[in-house]
Design an enzyme around this catalytic site. Sequence first.
Site, PDB file in Angstrom:
ATOM      1  N   VAL A  23       0.824  -1.218   0.000  1.00 19.57           N
ATOM      2  CA  VAL A  23       0.000   0.000   0.000  1.00 19.57           C
ATOM      3  C   VAL A  23       0.855   1.264   0.000  1.00 19.57           C
ATOM      4  O   VAL A  23       0.421   2.314   0.458  1.00 19.57           O
ATOM      5  CB  VAL A  23      -1.013   0.012   1.170  1.00 19.57           C
ATOM      6  CG1 VAL A  23      -2.049  -1.082   0.993  1.00 19.57           C
ATOM      7  CG2 VAL A  23      -0.304  -0.135   2.518  1.00 19.57           C
ATOM      8  N   ASP A  48       1.120  -5.358   3.376  1.00 21.91           N
ATOM      9  CA  ASP A  48       2.390  -4.719   3.668  1.00 21.91           C
ATOM     10  C   ASP A  48       2.215  -3.208   3.722  1.00 21.91           C
ATOM     11  O   ASP A  48       1.864  -2.580   2.725  1.00 21.91           O
ATOM     12  CB  ASP A  48       3.411  -5.079   2.586  1.00 21.91           C
ATOM     13  CG  ASP A  48       4.772  -4.446   2.823  1.00 21.91           C
ATOM     14  OD1 ASP A  48       5.656  -5.144   3.354  1.00 21.91           O
ATOM     15  OD2 ASP A  48       4.951  -3.257   2.481  1.00 21.91           O
ATOM     16  N   TYR A  53       4.371   5.314   5.196  1.00 20.07           N
ATOM     17  CA  TYR A  53       3.245   5.410   4.257  1.00 20.07           C
ATOM     18  C   TYR A  53       2.078   6.212   4.836  1.00 20.07           C
ATOM     19  O   TYR A  53       1.204   6.651   4.099  1.00 20.07           O
ATOM     20  CB  TYR A  53       2.728   4.024   3.870  1.00 20.07           C
ATOM     21  CG  TYR A  53       3.721   3.100   3.232  1.00 20.07           C
ATOM     22  CD1 TYR A  53       4.964   3.542   2.775  1.00 20.07           C
ATOM     23  CD2 TYR A  53       3.424   1.744   3.079  1.00 20.07           C
ATOM     24  CE1 TYR A  53       5.866   2.674   2.202  1.00 20.07           C
ATOM     25  CE2 TYR A  53       4.319   0.869   2.496  1.00 20.07           C
ATOM     26  CZ  TYR A  53       5.536   1.333   2.064  1.00 20.07           C
ATOM     27  OH  TYR A  53       6.419   0.465   1.495  1.00 20.07           O
ATOM     28  N   LYS A  78       6.862  -1.254   8.839  1.00 20.15           N
ATOM     29  CA  LYS A  78       8.290  -0.951   8.789  1.00 20.15           C
ATOM     30  C   LYS A  78       8.618   0.250   9.661  1.00 20.15           C
ATOM     31  O   LYS A  78       7.878   1.243   9.654  1.00 20.15           O
ATOM     32  CB  LYS A  78       8.715  -0.667   7.337  1.00 20.15           C
ATOM     33  CG  LYS A  78       8.292  -1.731   6.354  1.00 20.15           C
ATOM     34  CD  LYS A  78       8.698  -1.376   4.929  1.00 20.15           C
ATOM     35  CE  LYS A  78       7.950  -2.241   3.936  1.00 20.15           C
ATOM     36  NZ  LYS A  78       6.555  -1.838   3.770  1.00 20.15           N
ATOM     37  N   HIS A 108      13.070   0.097   7.579  1.00 16.10           N
ATOM     38  CA  HIS A 108      12.665   0.454   6.219  1.00 16.10           C
ATOM     39  C   HIS A 108      13.851   0.714   5.289  1.00 16.10           C
ATOM     40  O   HIS A 108      13.812   0.371   4.112  1.00 16.10           O
ATOM     41  CB  HIS A 108      11.739   1.669   6.260  1.00 16.10           C
ATOM     42  CG  HIS A 108      10.817   1.761   5.098  1.00 16.10           C
ATOM     43  ND1 HIS A 108       9.641   2.458   5.122  1.00 16.10           N
ATOM     44  CD2 HIS A 108      10.875   1.235   3.856  1.00 16.10           C
ATOM     45  CE1 HIS A 108       9.030   2.380   3.969  1.00 16.10           C
ATOM     46  NE2 HIS A 108       9.760   1.638   3.172  1.00 16.10           N
ATOM     47  N   ARG A 233      -7.683  -5.449 -11.088  1.00 16.83           N
ATOM     48  CA  ARG A 233      -6.251  -5.771 -11.160  1.00 16.83           C
ATOM     49  C   ARG A 233      -5.789  -6.483  -9.893  1.00 16.83           C
ATOM     50  O   ARG A 233      -4.943  -7.380  -9.951  1.00 16.83           O
ATOM     51  CB  ARG A 233      -5.433  -4.510 -11.417  1.00 16.83           C
ATOM     52  CG  ARG A 233      -5.518  -4.031 -12.861  1.00 16.83           C
ATOM     53  CD  ARG A 233      -4.425  -3.047 -13.191  1.00 16.83           C
ATOM     54  NE  ARG A 233      -4.622  -1.769 -12.542  1.00 16.83           N
ATOM     55  CZ  ARG A 233      -5.336  -0.758 -13.032  1.00 16.83           C
ATOM     56  NH1 ARG A 233      -5.942  -0.900 -14.213  1.00 16.83           N
ATOM     57  NH2 ARG A 233      -5.448   0.387 -12.378  1.00 16.83           N
TER      58      ARG A 233
END
Length: 271
Positions: A23, A48, A53, A78, A108, A233
């Site tokens: 993401v 993940d 993020y 992370k 990370h 998708r």
Amino acid sequence: MTADEMTRVLADGNTLPLLGLGVWQVPDGRGCVDAVLWALEAGYRHIDTAQAYRNEASVGKALKESGLARDEVFVTTKFFPRGDDPVRAAEESLRKLGLDQVDLYLVHWPQGGPTWAWPGMERAAELGYARSIGVSNFDEAELASVAEIATRMPVANQVDFSPFSFRRALHDTCEKMNIALEAYSPLGTGRHLTDATVAAIATEAGRTPAQVLLRWAVQRGIPVIPKSVNRERIRQNAQIFDFELPAEAMARLDALDLTGGTGSAREGKWW
């Protein structure tokens, strides 16, 4: 497919699904929640995310809305290495995710050097905040540095990996160290989908270019975390365990590598 053919057992005995939803660059909010829900509905069992993020709360909301039992979904986050304490950061991640524990907690990137954060990562595991710990964007030398000071070895190294970034030397080093190399950007953030060789192999296989690129990795036992916010998708990307690429097609994909089989994790560093 059996569970054994869709997962990888890590060095500490925990089991990592070969397919996950990434993401990165998905804004916090309903779009992220829906993408995670669609992935879980399509059979993904690995999500993940990362502190950097800024969408851990949306991932947590989706996990709750899914109704799946906690032990059915493998969750990775992370540590943001511009912070100073992996333990405190893990506590905040767990609060946002609404979880008592993540399945995998990664450094990370090796900002400030490869080893300084590792004792804190080990402490986070000792406290039960993470079942497994590992790294991301670490090259061969950086992995060796961690190994010299670790009392608990990293079990995964998440790096940019695809036929176009076929980091053979780094992959071989990870295998020798019993570290699972995980592939992020396996579709090249979409730019690899129009490559002529990939497209030709997809036509021959009766598959999408994305399915071919993802299959190239999982056929080697390499976990992949493609990112998408498109429901169809996301569904298509999950259909990679019911076919096999012939050796000749794998070799043609291998030949697309632009890294020279490097032991490096990045061609350019942002830290």
